[in-house]
Motif scaffolding. Sequence first.
Motif, PDB file in Angstrom:
ATOM      1  N   LEU A  20      -5.820   2.668  -0.093  1.00 37.09           N
ATOM      2  CA  LEU A  20      -5.072   3.072   0.685  1.00 37.09           C
ATOM      3  C   LEU A  20      -5.681   1.850   1.739  1.00 37.09           C
ATOM      4  N   ALA A  21      -5.614   0.315   0.652  1.00 38.32           N
ATOM      5  CA  ALA A  21      -6.243  -1.401   1.159  1.00 38.32           C
ATOM      6  C   ALA A  21      -5.463  -1.450   2.585  1.00 38.32           C
ATOM      7  N   PRO A  22      -5.893  -1.850   3.144  1.00 36.91           N
ATOM      8  CA  PRO A  22      -5.025  -2.526   4.543  1.00 36.91           C
ATOM      9  C   PRO A  22      -4.323  -4.302   3.807  1.00 36.91           C
ATOM     10  N   GLY A  23      -4.195  -4.472   2.820  1.00 37.17           N
ATOM     11  CA  GLY A  23      -3.299  -6.383   2.001  1.00 37.17           C
ATOM     12  C   GLY A  23      -4.586  -6.764   2.715  1.00 37.17           C
ATOM     13  N   GLY A  24      -3.788  -7.969   3.533  1.00 37.10           N
ATOM     14  CA  GLY A  24      -4.191  -9.097   3.847  1.00 37.10           C
ATOM     15  C   GLY A  24      -5.151 -10.120   2.879  1.00 37.10           C
TER      16      GLY A  24
ATOM     17  N   PHE B 296      -2.244  11.714  11.074  1.00 37.63           N
ATOM     18  CA  PHE B 296      -2.274   9.917  10.762  1.00 37.63           C
ATOM     19  C   PHE B 296      -1.868   9.196   9.601  1.00 37.63           C
ATOM     20  N   GLN B 297      -1.372   8.350   9.757  1.00 39.53           N
ATOM     21  CA  GLN B 297      -1.550   7.564   7.904  1.00 39.53           C
ATOM     22  C   GLN B 297      -2.578   6.064   9.365  1.00 39.53           C
ATOM     23  N   LEU B 298      -2.680   5.865   6.956  1.00 41.64           N
ATOM     24  CA  LEU B 298      -3.705   4.225   7.427  1.00 41.64           C
ATOM     25  C   LEU B 298      -3.344   3.887   6.659  1.00 41.64           C
ATOM     26  N   ASN B 299      -2.920   2.544   7.211  1.00 40.04           N
ATOM     27  CA  ASN B 299      -1.992   0.891   6.636  1.00 40.04           C
ATOM     28  C   ASN B 299      -0.762   1.444   5.889  1.00 40.04           C
ATOM     29  N   SER B 300      -0.478   2.342   6.479  1.00 39.70           N
ATOM     30  CA  SER B 300       1.328   2.354   6.397  1.00 39.70           C
ATOM     31  C   SER B 300       0.936   3.208   4.398  1.00 39.70           C
ATOM     32  N   ALA B 301       0.014   3.208   3.922  1.00 38.48           N
ATOM     33  CA  ALA B 301       0.364   3.666   2.234  1.00 38.48           C
ATOM     34  C   ALA B 301       0.901   5.041   2.401  1.00 38.48           C
ATOM     35  N   THR B 302       1.662   5.364   1.413  1.00 38.40           N
ATOM     36  CA  THR B 302       1.995   5.166   0.778  1.00 38.40           C
ATOM     37  C   THR B 302       1.442   7.127   0.959  1.00 38.40           C
ATOM     38  N   ARG B 303       0.417   7.695   1.098  1.00 34.13           N
ATOM     39  CA  ARG B 303      -0.003   8.742   1.218  1.00 34.13           C
ATOM     40  C   ARG B 303       0.960   9.519   2.477  1.00 34.13           C
ATOM     41  N   GLU B 304       1.577  10.662   2.261  1.00 31.89           N
ATOM     42  CA  GLU B 304       2.193  11.229   3.123  1.00 31.89           C
ATOM     43  C   GLU B 304       0.910  11.741   4.105  1.00 31.89           C
TER      44      GLU B 304
ATOM     45  N   VAL C 253      -4.185   2.201  12.301  1.00 30.90           N
ATOM     46  CA  VAL C 253      -4.490   3.612  12.462  1.00 30.90           C
ATOM     47  C   VAL C 253      -2.851   4.387  13.028  1.00 30.90           C
ATOM     48  N   THR C 254      -1.825   4.754  12.126  1.00 22.67           N
ATOM     49  CA  THR C 254      -0.911   5.504  13.097  1.00 22.67           C
ATOM     50  C   THR C 254      -0.660   6.552  12.847  1.00 22.67           C
ATOM     51  N   PRO C 255      -0.566   7.436  14.299  1.00 24.34           N
ATOM     52  CA  PRO C 255      -0.903   8.655  14.316  1.00 24.34           C
ATOM     53  C   PRO C 255       0.715   9.239  14.036  1.00 24.34           C
ATOM     54  N   GLN C 256       0.492  10.821  13.336  1.00 22.24           N
ATOM     55  CA  GLN C 256       1.136  11.359  13.007  1.00 22.24           C
ATOM     56  C   GLN C 256       1.181  12.916  13.978  1.00 22.24           C
ATOM     57  N   PRO C 257       2.782  13.741  14.480  1.00 25.18           N
ATOM     58  CA  PRO C 257       3.088  14.645  14.599  1.00 25.18           C
ATOM     59  C   PRO C 257       2.523  16.225  13.785  1.00 25.18           C
TER      60      PRO C 257
END
Length: 322
Positions: free
Chosen positions: A82-86, A147-155, A172-176
């Motif tokens: 779940l790391a953000p990178g950078g 939601f998704q965190l850092n556009s990680a591969t976790r669904e 944080v990217t919210p999801q429906p």
Amino acid sequence: MAKQAWESDKSWDQTAGAKVVAVILVIAVGWLGFGQQAIDPGPERAVRGFFDALSKPGVTSNELTDYVNGTITSRVREALALAPGGTYTVTSVDQVSRGNVRVGFTHQGEEFTSEMPVRRVSGTWKLYNPFPRVTFNGETERQSLQFQLNSATREVMFTNQTYTLVPGVHTVTPQPPSSSTPLFWEPRSTTVKVAPSALRTDVDLEPRLTATATEELIELVRDNLNTCLESEVLRPSGCPNQVTPASNADLQAPASWRISPEVPSIAYVGDSTVTQPCFLVDARLTYEYRTTAGEPTSATLRTWPNKGCVRATPDLRLTWEY
């Protein structure tokens, strides 16, 4: 006799000289040992190694073993997934104080200053459990947001659940709630700062309705209300325009409803939740019916204003509170 005395003195001198040399050697070795302790670099190597590793794309848990101790492997792997990178840049490392070291670093343009626990492991300084356990709070414990965190591969991730993360700035990217339901919420901020910590940390996402969702739901409430007002009965099912018929009402004759103003004000109720937002309809309702004697009669519905609440299900189920 004089010669024997001299030889005895000479033997004494050699013995004394050896003792002096031994004492000097002991002092020298002791001084060197003291000097090594004085120049002990402390945990700086572990601190810089840890953050340099986090800056590396695709870093593995094995690459952190030289710098980290006290976190089980499964949690380290979860944090790295779940790391953000950078890029992380260490700006300061203080001396150890009561098992902690004060560390300054930057990530994604944000500055952090944190007390990080450290331990000696086989004579080597290591960071102790620098991976925070984070719970993302939504609104209520009974209603989870996705939601998704850092556009990680976790669904998908959920509020009110706890995850192991690396320190830094996370997106944080919210999801429906489902593929057939539109996205209706957003966090107050799409980025959150997570500091290093050996303790569990709470992050409040402060969810709110998006502007688009608010407009669409208001129209949903308005359309449903208009449909209800077209009803020709005094107690239409699932509608807010409910009235107990008078004893002399002719229930077989059609009734009619009117609203004033014709386009009423509909506003979001701020203390409702994004998973079940409510909207207040401020208007005046009148209705007309006929008595059993055939006389037209009109009256005003006294229970308004009313609230319409939308449950975030695939069919956006609307219920009225009256």
